[in-house]
Design a protein around this motif. Structure first.
Motif, mmCIF file in Angstrom:
data_model
loop_
_atom_site.group_PDB
_atom_site.id
_atom_site.type_symbol
_atom_site.label_atom_id
_atom_site.label_comp_id
_atom_site.label_asym_id
_atom_site.label_seq_id
_atom_site.Cartn_x
_atom_site.Cartn_y
_atom_site.Cartn_z
ATOM 1 N N PHE A 228 0.892 -0.955 -0.060
ATOM 2 C CA PHE A 228 -0.084 0.048 -0.847
ATOM 3 C C PHE A 228 0.848 1.016 -0.227
ATOM 4 C CE2 PHE A 228 -1.684 3.355 2.387
ATOM 5 C CZ PHE A 228 -3.571 3.534 1.442
ATOM 6 N N ALA A 229 2.268 1.187 0.437
ATOM 7 C CA ALA A 229 2.859 2.546 0.567
ATOM 8 C C ALA A 229 3.195 2.999 -1.100
ATOM 9 C CB ALA A 229 4.082 1.849 2.000
ATOM 10 N N ALA A 230 3.452 4.040 -0.975
ATOM 11 C CA ALA A 230 3.890 5.282 -2.166
ATOM 12 C C ALA A 230 5.262 4.916 -1.994
ATOM 13 C CB ALA A 230 3.620 6.328 -2.505
ATOM 14 N N THR A 231 5.536 5.094 -0.608
ATOM 15 C CA THR A 231 7.596 5.602 -1.027
ATOM 16 C C THR A 231 8.357 4.383 -0.155
ATOM 17 O OG1 THR A 231 7.030 7.182 0.016
ATOM 18 C CG2 THR A 231 6.678 7.633 -1.185
ATOM 19 N N PRO A 232 9.211 4.155 0.090
ATOM 20 C CA PRO A 232 9.891 3.543 1.166
ATOM 21 C C PRO A 232 9.917 4.268 3.059
ATOM 22 C CG PRO A 232 11.239 4.238 -0.043
ATOM 23 C CD PRO A 232 10.206 4.692 -0.775
ATOM 24 N N ASP A 233 9.615 5.433 2.804
ATOM 25 C CA ASP A 233 9.414 6.864 3.766
ATOM 26 C C ASP A 233 7.952 6.830 4.786
ATOM 27 O OD1 ASP A 233 12.130 7.726 3.124
ATOM 28 O OD2 ASP A 233 11.124 10.267 2.456
ATOM 29 N N GLU A 234 6.929 6.393 4.052
ATOM 30 C CA GLU A 234 5.640 6.351 4.150
ATOM 31 C C GLU A 234 6.073 4.370 4.788
ATOM 32 O OE1 GLU A 234 2.710 7.923 1.180
ATOM 33 O OE2 GLU A 234 2.937 5.828 1.615
ATOM 34 N N ALA A 314 6.397 14.120 7.942
ATOM 35 C CA ALA A 314 5.070 14.377 6.969
ATOM 36 C C ALA A 314 4.827 12.827 6.856
ATOM 37 C CB ALA A 314 5.973 15.240 5.884
ATOM 38 N N ALA A 315 5.395 12.184 6.413
ATOM 39 C CA ALA A 315 5.979 10.331 5.784
ATOM 40 C C ALA A 315 4.235 10.210 6.176
ATOM 41 C CB ALA A 315 7.162 10.193 5.316
ATOM 42 N N PHE A 320 -1.017 8.529 6.426
ATOM 43 C CA PHE A 320 -2.689 8.324 7.228
ATOM 44 C C PHE A 320 -3.485 8.654 6.364
ATOM 45 C CE2 PHE A 320 -1.145 8.576 11.437
ATOM 46 C CZ PHE A 320 -1.026 7.624 12.112
ATOM 47 N N ASN A 321 -3.454 10.153 5.648
ATOM 48 C CA ASN A 321 -4.228 10.634 4.294
ATOM 49 C C ASN A 321 -5.133 9.475 3.449
ATOM 50 O OD1 ASN A 321 -4.537 12.992 5.960
ATOM 51 N ND2 ASN A 321 -3.169 13.818 4.991
ATOM 52 N N ARG A 322 -3.894 8.868 2.954
ATOM 53 C CA ARG A 322 -4.188 7.923 1.924
ATOM 54 C C ARG A 322 -4.920 6.594 2.518
ATOM 55 N NH1 ARG A 322 -1.236 5.277 -0.812
ATOM 56 N NH2 ARG A 322 0.819 5.336 0.691
ATOM 57 N N MET A 323 -4.929 6.395 4.774
ATOM 58 C CA MET A 323 -5.607 5.613 4.538
ATOM 59 C C MET A 323 -6.721 6.238 4.864
ATOM 60 S SD MET A 323 -2.723 3.357 7.318
ATOM 61 C CE MET A 323 -1.881 3.030 6.929
ATOM 62 N N ASN A 324 -7.460 6.966 5.346
ATOM 63 C CA ASN A 324 -8.360 7.643 5.875
ATOM 64 C C ASN A 324 -9.100 7.550 3.902
ATOM 65 O OD1 ASN A 324 -10.194 9.578 7.498
ATOM 66 N ND2 ASN A 324 -10.123 10.495 6.034
ATOM 67 N N GLU A 343 -8.489 9.298 15.520
ATOM 68 C CA GLU A 343 -8.996 9.795 13.711
ATOM 69 C C GLU A 343 -7.755 10.211 13.313
ATOM 70 O OE1 GLU A 343 -10.413 11.406 16.620
ATOM 71 O OE2 GLU A 343 -12.103 10.570 17.366
ATOM 72 N N MET A 344 -7.728 9.584 12.297
ATOM 73 C CA MET A 344 -6.427 9.844 11.131
ATOM 74 C C MET A 344 -6.501 10.876 10.660
ATOM 75 S SD MET A 344 -5.710 5.939 9.552
ATOM 76 C CE MET A 344 -7.790 5.610 8.753
ATOM 77 N N LEU A 345 -7.235 11.624 10.416
ATOM 78 C CA LEU A 345 -6.527 12.489 9.584
ATOM 79 C C LEU A 345 -6.361 13.545 10.916
ATOM 80 C CD1 LEU A 345 -9.988 13.523 8.173
ATOM 81 C CD2 LEU A 345 -8.470 13.035 7.506
ATOM 82 N N GLU A 346 -7.194 13.876 12.088
ATOM 83 C CA GLU A 346 -5.884 14.920 13.461
ATOM 84 C C GLU A 346 -4.337 14.267 13.135
ATOM 85 O OE1 GLU A 346 -6.193 15.033 18.372
ATOM 86 O OE2 GLU A 346 -8.200 13.511 17.197
ATOM 87 N N ARG A 347 -4.548 12.681 13.150
ATOM 88 C CA ARG A 347 -3.140 12.087 13.355
ATOM 89 C C ARG A 347 -2.070 12.570 12.028
ATOM 90 N NH1 ARG A 347 -3.717 6.228 14.827
ATOM 91 N NH2 ARG A 347 -1.409 6.125 15.155
ATOM 92 N N ALA A 348 -2.983 12.745 11.146
ATOM 93 C CA ALA A 348 -2.425 12.953 10.225
ATOM 94 C C ALA A 348 -1.792 14.221 9.957
ATOM 95 C CB ALA A 348 -2.765 12.903 8.839
ATOM 96 N N ALA A 349 -2.509 15.548 10.355
ATOM 97 C CA ALA A 349 -2.415 16.931 10.611
ATOM 98 C C ALA A 349 -1.144 16.983 11.586
ATOM 99 C CB ALA A 349 -3.548 17.310 10.657
ATOM 100 N N ASN A 350 -1.206 16.061 12.560
ATOM 101 C CA ASN A 350 0.045 16.540 13.514
ATOM 102 C C ASN A 350 0.889 16.672 13.027
ATOM 103 O OD1 ASN A 350 -1.929 17.149 15.870
ATOM 104 N ND2 ASN A 350 -2.113 15.129 16.866
ATOM 105 N N ALA A 351 0.999 14.877 12.162
ATOM 106 C CA ALA A 351 2.505 14.850 11.611
ATOM 107 C C ALA A 351 3.157 15.686 10.957
ATOM 108 C CB ALA A 351 2.554 13.160 11.176
ATOM 109 N N GLN A 352 1.933 16.108 9.595
ATOM 110 C CA GLN A 352 2.499 17.100 9.312
ATOM 111 C C GLN A 352 2.774 18.643 9.729
ATOM 112 O OE1 GLN A 352 2.820 17.173 5.364
ATOM 113 N NE2 GLN A 352 0.977 15.352 5.316
ATOM 114 N N ALA A 353 2.398 18.663 10.984
ATOM 115 C CA ALA A 353 2.794 19.935 11.658
ATOM 116 C C ALA A 353 4.184 19.785 11.917
ATOM 117 C CB ALA A 353 1.901 20.149 12.957
ATOM 118 N N ALA A 354 4.287 18.384 12.293
ATOM 119 C CA ALA A 354 5.846 18.620 12.790
ATOM 120 C C ALA A 354 6.569 18.621 11.664
ATOM 121 C CB ALA A 354 6.020 16.486 12.727
ATOM 122 N N GLY A 355 6.310 18.847 10.312
ATOM 123 C CA GLY A 355 7.553 19.285 9.419
ATOM 124 C C GLY A 355 8.008 18.541 8.912
#
Length: 377
Positions: A228-234, A314-315, A320-324, A343-355
């Motif tokens: 499912f992962a698009a990149t090794p970073d995911e 952000a990976a 999380f966004n693609r899983m959602n 909730e994955m969207l909340e966690r996705a936003a936290n990851a994006q905010a982490a840099g």
């Protein structure tokens, strides 16, 4: 204590019968004979002790029925004057005669009042069990997780992983260039870690989009997640999350809580239920649900560890966004591991905010990434 009057002489109206007598003081049963007697104005039950020949009278107007769960095959009688003595009549014909002579026999006044006490005791017992299961066992597991030796934790995790693999009827994908690529990914994510045991990452040949951590540094990544992962970073982002559970010893606590809970159940309900603890623990790993606090703490660990490894946090948000977006969404999607998480969207936003910055050094080469994707081929 009830005493018998001696040498009493009474005429009997009914055939001689026998019963058992408890004086309310001594635990021993006394064998007595009994017969109904009276002059038409007052009818009494004559009881004669077969050992001492002592006699006493119980007036039928004072008899009360005692409900007794321990002697459902007998008629248990008491006197309404508060005497603790009990008369136990096991012979059915004799019991019918007594009941026929006392058509308005009432229950002992205290018997109905006992039910609220029994109910209160039952509620107190259930509350105690709940306190043990939901307070004492988790607290003990938290303390035990800090005290358990690393060798025992390793053995616990290895055993749990093997049981889970057997329950899924799945195989582990081993060897080859894909395994080497996974080792390289794990080593980079281990930068700066000081764990009491090595990280051991297993790839399970199963199409489910899933990954979870066991005790003792064992982590299972499903083939479905890699596909499912698009990149090794995911893949690395999810792996960093599971390493967070290892570092925080969440899986060790889960294992100890499950073992403790099933141990208590075994004591309460028997060895059959207690023996199912291993199966329950396996099911818990398959569901792989931790508390919201534990999941958010593992996310925060992943953000820090990805940044320490020179990878973008952000990976994890991208994953999380693609899983959602999968059929069913974040709550009902095919990734069972995250379906019970916050909730994955909340966690996705936290990851994006982490840099989203990284060192620019690729985690894997294209050849290594393809080898990892085909590790189960």
């Amino acid at each position: 204590m009830q005493t018998f009057s001696r040498n009493a002489d009474f005429a009997s109206n009914l055939a001689l019968a026998y019963a058992e007598y408890l004086d309310g003081v001594r635990p021993a049963l006394q064998r007595v004979s009994m017969r109904l007697q009276g002059d038409g104005r007052q009818i009494a039950l004559e009881l004669r002790n077969l050992q001492t020949n002592a006699v006493q009278l119980w007036r039928l107007s004072q008899l009360r029925l005692v409900p007794d769960q321990a002697t459902q095959d007998a008629l248990v009688l008491a006197r309404a004057d508060g005497d603790p003595a009990r008369l136990i009549i096991r012979d059915r014909d004799s019991a019918r005669q007594i009941l026929a002579a006392c058509p308005k026999l009432r229950p002992l006044s205290g018997s109905r009042g006992a039910w609220p006490k029994i109910a209160a005791l039952a509620v107190a017992a259930l509350a105690s069990i709940a306190a043990i299961l939901f307070v004492l066992v988790p607290r003990t597991a938290d303390i035990g997780a800090d005290l358990i030796p690393p060798e025992a934790e390793l053995a616990l995790g290895q055993s749990a992983y093997e049981r889970t693999l057997a329950a899924m009827e799945a195989r582990e994908c081993k060897g080859g260039e894909g395994a080497a690529a996974l080792v390289r990914m794990t080593e980079r994510l281990s930068t700066g870690l000081d764990l009491p045991y090595p990280l051991t990452v297993h790839v399970v040949d199963d199409p489910t989009i899933n990954a979870f951590a066991f005790a003792g540094g064992h982590i299972a990544v499903f083939r479905g997640l890699i596909d499912f992962a698009a990149t090794p970073d995911e893949v690395a982002a999810v792996l960093a999350h599971e390493i967070g559970h290892v570092a925080n010893r969440d899986s060790t606590r889960t294992s100890l809580r499950m073992v403790g809970s099933f141990g208590i159940a075994g004591l309460l309900f028997g060895d059959v239920i207690g023996a199912s603890g291993a199966a329950g623990l396996t099911q818990r790993y398959l569901q792989s649900s931790h508390s919201r606090e534990a999941e958010l703490a593992a996310d925060a660990f992943a953000h820090r560890q990805l940044s320490r490894a020179g990878l973008s946090a952000a990976a994890l948000g991208d994953m999380f966004n693609r899983m959602n977006d999968l059929p069913g969404g974040g709550d009902m999607g095919v990734m069972r591991h995250f379906s019970t998480h916050p909730e994955m969207l909340e966690r996705a936003a936290n990851a994006q905010a982490a840099g989203a910055t990284s060192s620019g050094q690729p985690l894997l080469s294209d050849a290594e990434w393809q080898a990892l994707r085909s590790i189960c081929s």
